[in-house]
Each structure stands twice: as C-alpha cells, then as structure tokens.
Design a protein around this motif. Structure first.
Motif, PDB file in Angstrom:
ATOM      1  N   THR A 120      73.631  61.179 -18.946  1.00  8.20           N
ATOM      2  CA  THR A 120      73.411  60.527 -20.246  1.00  8.20           C
ATOM      3  C   THR A 120      72.271  59.517 -20.164  1.00  8.20           C
ATOM      4  N   THR A 121      72.108  58.873 -19.016  1.00  7.86           N
ATOM      5  CA  THR A 121      70.980  57.953 -18.843  1.00  7.86           C
ATOM      6  C   THR A 121      69.661  58.720 -18.917  1.00  7.86           C
TER       7      THR A 121
ATOM      8  N   ARG B 133      68.968  59.596 -22.548  1.00  9.02           N
ATOM      9  CA  ARG B 133      68.583  58.451 -23.369  1.00  9.02           C
ATOM     10  C   ARG B 133      67.090  58.151 -23.272  1.00  9.02           C
ATOM     11  N   LYS B 134      66.450  58.595 -22.192  1.00 11.27           N
ATOM     12  CA  LYS B 134      65.004  58.412 -22.077  1.00 11.27           C
ATOM     13  C   LYS B 134      64.272  59.037 -23.265  1.00 11.27           C
TER      14      LYS B 134
ATOM     15  N   HIS C  54      77.176  59.413 -16.128  1.00 10.67           N
ATOM     16  CA  HIS C  54      76.252  58.280 -16.278  1.00 10.67           C
ATOM     17  C   HIS C  54      74.810  58.711 -15.977  1.00 10.67           C
TER      18      HIS C  54
END
Length: 721
Positions: A363-364, A367-368, A360
């Motif tokens: 991947t977070t 995603r930025k 998490h």
C-alpha cells in the motif's frame, strides 16, 4: 499541457510497468526541460504485481490494484498513446504503432512485462488464461467468481505451475471461493516451490494441505479442453485453467533486431542495449547480461532510479550510472487469508504480522501514485489592472477543445449584428451548423472549426479536431468534400517540428479520407501553444436545417455526454484514467455512419459540441417554437462522479445562462446538460414511429445511441425527468 521550454528531444516509454511508473513519477518531480515524453500503453492503467494475490482473495478492490497511468502521465507532462507497440524502425528511430503514424524517439525505454502463456500447448489459447498480463487475468477471474456465485459454474480450478505465483494464486482462490468448497489442483512438471527456501516451502505446503489443494508433481500437461486438463498422469477436471508457469516475452520484440536471450532484451549495467545505447529496457522483459536474475517485480522497482538517471543523461549528455542487483531479496508470500510467510536466508516466520508487513509495503508503494503533488497555480503580480484581472488569474485554467469556445450569448450577439448575405448564391449564412451555398441543383456546405490542444498527442488531437469539424457537414446531411488545415505549433527543434507535422498530416489525411474528403492545403505557423483546426466543404442535395423539427418527434443522441467535465478534471490530474480513455475513445469515434443513418429521416439534426446538449437543443427549440421532455441521458464513464465532485469546464458558466429554462432535479446530470462536448454525438429529431428502427441501426453500427426525449408544442423549454 503545453511545454514551458521549446522541445528538442523525444523520450518514448513503451509499456506501463513498475519501472516506467516510477520513472514518470520522478520525471514529474524533476522534468528535463526540452524533452517531450511519450508513454505507449494499450491500457490506461497498470496492475501492481504485489497486490494481485490479495485482490484474487478479495482483500483489495480492482481499483486498489491499478496504477493510473493517465493521471501519472498528466503529472509527468507526458502524452499517452493508448495502443500497443508492434515494432521498431531502428534506422529511422521510430516506434511502430498500429493504425497511426510511427512515433519518433531520441531515447527509448521498454518495460512491457511478460506473459504466462504457453503458446505451444494444445488448447491453451482457447481454454486457459495466463496469470500475466495481470489486467487480463483479473478480469477473467472476476467473471469466473461471478459465475460460481450465481451457480452457473462449478469451482473446479487447475493451475499450471507450482512456483510461488501458482501457490499464491491457489491459496487466494481458495479463500475467495471458500463458501463454495472449490477443488483446486496445481500441476507441476518438476519440483514444487523449488525457488523457495526449505522452511518457507514447508510452510506453504502446510497451508496448501489445510486448504485441500492438491499438488501433482511430475505431471506433464499435454492438452487443455473446455472442462479439463490432460496430463501424463491423467485428466484433471477444470472450469478455470490458469497458466502460472514460465515467462514468455512479447512477440514483436523478436522482430527488433536487438540482441536477445530467450526472447528477452539484453541490457548491460546501464540498462541499455549493447547494440544501441539509446535503447533501454527494464523489468521482466529485460535480461541483465552482467547479473542474470529471475523475473521478479523487486528488480523492476529497484531499476527505476537508475533508468530515470540514465535516460536523462542520454538526452542531456550526462554520465550514466551502473545498476548492480542484489544477489538475494526478501520474499513475502501471501497465504490467501490475511497471513503471509517470509522467505529470507533460510528463515520463514509465518502469520498475520507477516501479512501486515506485506500489506504495508504494497500500500505504501501504491500511495506513491495516488499522493501526487497538486498542480501549481500561477502567482499574482503585485500590481494589477482593475476590472477583474485578479479574478481571471485565480479562475481555473482555460480548457482546451470545445471548452475553449466563446460563450453562446456573446457569440449570438455578434452573429446577429452581421449583415445579410449580399450574394445570391449564399443560401444560408452564419447561424446553422454550416453555411450553405447554391451549387448546381443542390448546395455546398462550408464550415470551419479549430481548438487549442487538450492532450499532448498531436496525432489523436488532429483526428478529433477533424471529426469535430466534419460534424457540421454531417449534421446538415452533407457529404464532406475538401478540407484546409490551420495548424499552430509551439516552438520546437526543426526535427521535432517535422515529426510532429508528420503525425498531424497522417491523422488528417486518414480521417478525412475515411469521410470521403481530401486535405487540399492549409496554413501552418508557430505560436504559444498547439492549435489544430479545419475548414471543410461538403455537398448536399437536401439540407437538414435546425428549423425542421416537429411536435411529436423523438430525440435521438448518438454519443454519451461528459467530455468537457472529464477533460477539465484531467487538466488538474484528477480524472481517473479509465474516464479519460473513455472520453478520448468517444471523441475519436467518427459520426459518419450515424449521420448516414439519421439523415434520410431526420427532420432536424445537429452535432452536440461546445454549447452542450442543452444549448444545441435550444437551437432547435427556439426556431421551431417547441419544448422538449428528456430523460435517460447517456453519460461517459466517470462523468457523473466528476461532475458531482465539482469539476466543470471553463465554458460551463456561460453555457448555463439559460439554466432557468431547464426544469428538473438539480444535480450532476442536469449540470452535464450544459457540459461542452468536443466531437460530440449527433442530436436528431426523427419521426416517433421510426425511432426504434433507427436506434437499432445505430446500435448495430457501434454507436451507444439512445432516445433521450420527445418534442411537443410550446415555448422553448427543456423538462428533465
């Protein structure tokens, strides 16, 4: 992207590490008007450290691992120089980059990471791969996996260094190759996993034991060979040896005269050098004098907002912020399978939940850089003139390069209305690739070409513009002779203007001299946006005209198609970085050798530019009353996918006015026949019995040339197979 304010200061970022990626993202959200940003990076993407073990294990694709620096820079309004930095001229405030003019800076930041190379270890450079840089390692690992899975290589692996990185790689490699029963040995001169807590260390060793991974502590590595690692305790067989120990700074940093510690750039609490407050550094290449820490990506990430604020403050006269790193940080250590161990203040919970937590976070973070805000479209005024103003405003932004040309039909109608030349020394006026003038017993060619900027790098833009203009001379079999430049610069401070012109003149002089020509003058002015062009003369004994093609000729194309589509997508920050890099590399590849190989045998030749392959091929077919059968069209990386997604150059609709005369299946390949090319390849009609020899010569010279079709008698028509 043209700046909305006059440029007065230059910010240069060397390297695409985690700190700079986050700085670029924040800059795109809130740029500092008047600052031109330049990112210098040898690669268009940058791998994210945290996801490397998951990628090695097969949980993440290579694409998921990479931060797209080209797309990120487009979002930030920054230019990208796809070269490594190799030095600094601190007196002149310039960054030295190979094969081009130095790049000026008012503020500079360095975030180039480290290498896990062991330069003094015998055989390392020949037979081992360092775990860092990550991109190089990921490529070598992918090849090794393919060799093991195909049976070419036995899965015998040695990892030098039993820190967290070595253990994570060993467990990830074991998971990826588990079906092939890999033999993995970790070599450590001291104690294994000494940077972890006792409980985390025990948990990691437990998983290493379960996987049959051997740790040899007290093993001093002495030499590496093609199939083994020689240590103080004996030889370890290895077909894939990885360096995961130590941290080596880039060599060029030692030549900068900046204060260093063990080769790393000293920085204070503001993240700038004590010797030069305009030079900053972040991530692994920096040594924080006020708070030394181990090399870890977490510090690069947390430095980013301070680096962003302090660079802005340096360029605008603001107050700098102090960065104080935390004394300890949470470690989430991958165990190869989708499990992880948490190392935090003596605690070490382990299992799938820890992996999901790590996944998490990773991947977070990525995603930025994927979820960037869309490009703004201009608002329409409340009152508009009739006749399509609203439609023109709503249309996609006008492309740069050859995508900004006037359409073929409009241009053809105006050229046809020109009077015939009245001078006897004009052998050929408008209509072919270049005009021809009688010159002694031969001819002189004369041509001009210019276009609006499609990239913010004036040096590379100039090289491409010069090669693009030279193409008309080469297409007629001529030898370039002299050139005049036509330059329009946007408003900028005089110092920035001088630096920009210095880069432009360097690129023009170098490119023209490579072609055997000289830059002999020109004209420079200020305007709304950057425009670069050249008028060029050349000498030719026997001109190659478009009208010379014959039935039975083979068609050869020397460069792949797709620059217009890729540049159009890039304007919207939708083109993958590798596709943009491939397009720029193709456009900056000179066609001089290709033309020299083709000219002695070509019946007809042209350079493929704004009207696309189909438009330039029709220019031959119409004059010769021929038709063409074509197939196996070479395309740039990413072009077909972007065309399928609907990306088109703004010139595309006008180029397709003769699409009814092109038969064949609809789809992206057919569409790319009408894609405007900037500095495209040579299209030549050559005798069929010479085609294979010509292709071999072109490919040996470094061109991705292909025979794309043949000519036959009949009305102008293109049949796509």
């Amino acid at each position: 992207m043209q700046p909305s304010h006059p440029v007065t200061r230059d910010l240069v970022l060397i390297g695409g590490g985690h700190s700079h990626a986050l700085v670029l993202r924040k800059w795109g959200m809130a740029p500092l008007p008047g600052v031109r940003v330049t990112l210098i990076s040898p690669q268009p993407t940058a791998p994210y450290t945290g996801m490397l073990p998951g990628h090695v294990a097969g949980h993440y694709s290579r694409q998921a691992l990479d931060i797209d620096l080209m797309r990120l820079a487009r979002f930030a309004g920054a230019r990208v120089v796809l070269q490594p930095a190799i030095g600094l001229d601190r007196d002149a405030r310039r960054v030295i980059v190979p094969e081009r003019a130095p790049i000026a800076y008012d503020a500079l930041s360095i975030n180039v990471g480290i290498s896990a190379t062991l330069p003094t270890l015998a055989g390392f450079s020949d037979y081992a791969v360092p775990a860092k840089p990550l991109g190089q390692f990921a490529d070598r690992w992918a090849q090794f996996v393919a060799d093991v899975e195909s049976g070419k290589m036995l899965p015998k692996i040695a990892i030098i260094g039993a820190g967290v990185a070595g253990a994570e790689l060993a467990l990830s490699m074991h998971h990826r190759l588990r079906a092939h029963k890999p033999q993995i040995t970790i070599l450590e001169a001291q104690d294994a996993l000494k940077s972890t807590g006792a409980r985390a260390r025990a948990a990691i060793k437990k998983h290493l034991d379960r996987a049959g991974i051997v740790i040899q502590e007290g093993a001093q590595v002495q030499q590496i060979t093609a199939d083994s690692v020689l240590t103080s305790t004996g030889a370890v067989h290895s077909n894939f040896t990885v360096g995961a120990a130590g941290a080596t700074p880039q060599d060029w940093i030692a030549q900068t005269d900046l204060p260093l510690t063990d080769g790393f750039i000293n920085v204070g609490p503001h993240l700038n050098s004590p010797a030069d407050p305009t030079i900053f550094a972040g991530g692994d290449c920096a040594h924080m004098l006020h708070a030394p820490r181990e090399k870890a990506g977490v510090f690069a990430v947390r430095q980013a907002p301070y680096l962003y604020d302090n660079l802005r403050a340096t360029l605008s006269g603001g107050r700098l912020r102090s960065y104080k790193p935390q004394a300890d940080y949470l470690k989430l250590i991958s165990l190869g399978t989708k499990q992880a161990v948490v190392d935090w203040h003596g605690l070490a919970p382990t299992g799938a939940l820890a992996w999901r937590w790590k996944d998490h976070i990773d991947t977070t973070f990525m995603r930025k850089f994927d979820d960037l805000p869309p490009m703004n479209t201009p608002a329409q005024p409340p009152k508009l003139a009739a006749q399509g103003v609203a439609e023109l405003i709503a249309a996609q932004p006008m492309c740069g390069g050859c995508g900004a040309k006037v359409g073929a039909a409009t241009l053809r109608n105006q050229i046809s209305a020109l009077p015939a030349p009245h001078r006897s020394d004009v052998a050929e006026g408008a209509g072919d690739d270049a005009a021809l003038l009688h010159h002694g017993t031969g001819f002189q060619t004369f041509t001009t070409d210019h276009f609006r900027a499609f990239i913010d790098d004036p040096w590379l833009l100039t090289r491409i513009a010069a090669l693009h203009a030279l193409g008309d001379v080469w297409a007629m079999g001529g030898q370039p002779q002299a050139a005049l430049s036509q330059i329009i610069l946007p408003r900028m401070a005089e110092t920035v203007q001088a630096d920009t012109l210095r880069e432009i003149m360097d690129a023009a002089t170098m490119t023209l001299r490579e072609a055997g020509a000289d830059l002999v003058g020109g004209h420079t002015s200020l305007g709304a946006e950057m425009t670069v062009g050249f008028s060029i003369t050349g000498l030719v004994d026997h001109p190659i005209r478009l009208s010379g093609a014959q039935a039975g000729d083979a068609l050869i194309l020397t460069k792949p198609l797709g620059t217009g589509t890729i540049l159009a997508a890039d304007m919207q920050a939708q083109a993958p970085g590798h596709a943009v890099a491939a397009a720029l590399a193709s456009m900056s590849h000179s066609s001089a050798q290709a033309a020299a190989i083709l000219a002695p045998v070509a019946h007809a030749m042209t350079d493929v530019t704004g009207f696309g392959l189909a438009g330039h091929l029709f220019g031959i077919l119409d004059l010769c009353n021929l038709s063409a059968d074509i197939s196996d069209i070479p395309l740039l990386r990413g072009a077909q996918e972007l065309a399928a997604a609907g990306h088109r150059s703004s010139l595309f609709p006008q180029n397709t006015m003769r699409i009814a005369e092109v038969t064949g299946p609809a789809g992206p390949i057919k569409d790319l026949l009408f894609d405007p090319q900037t500095s495209g390849g040579m299209l030549a009609a050559v005798p069929a019995d010479r085609a294979s020899d010509i292709l071999r010569a072109l490919q040996d010279a470094g061109y991705p040339a292909r025979q794309i079709g043949t000519l036959s008698n009949g009305p102008s028509q293109i049949r796509l197979q």
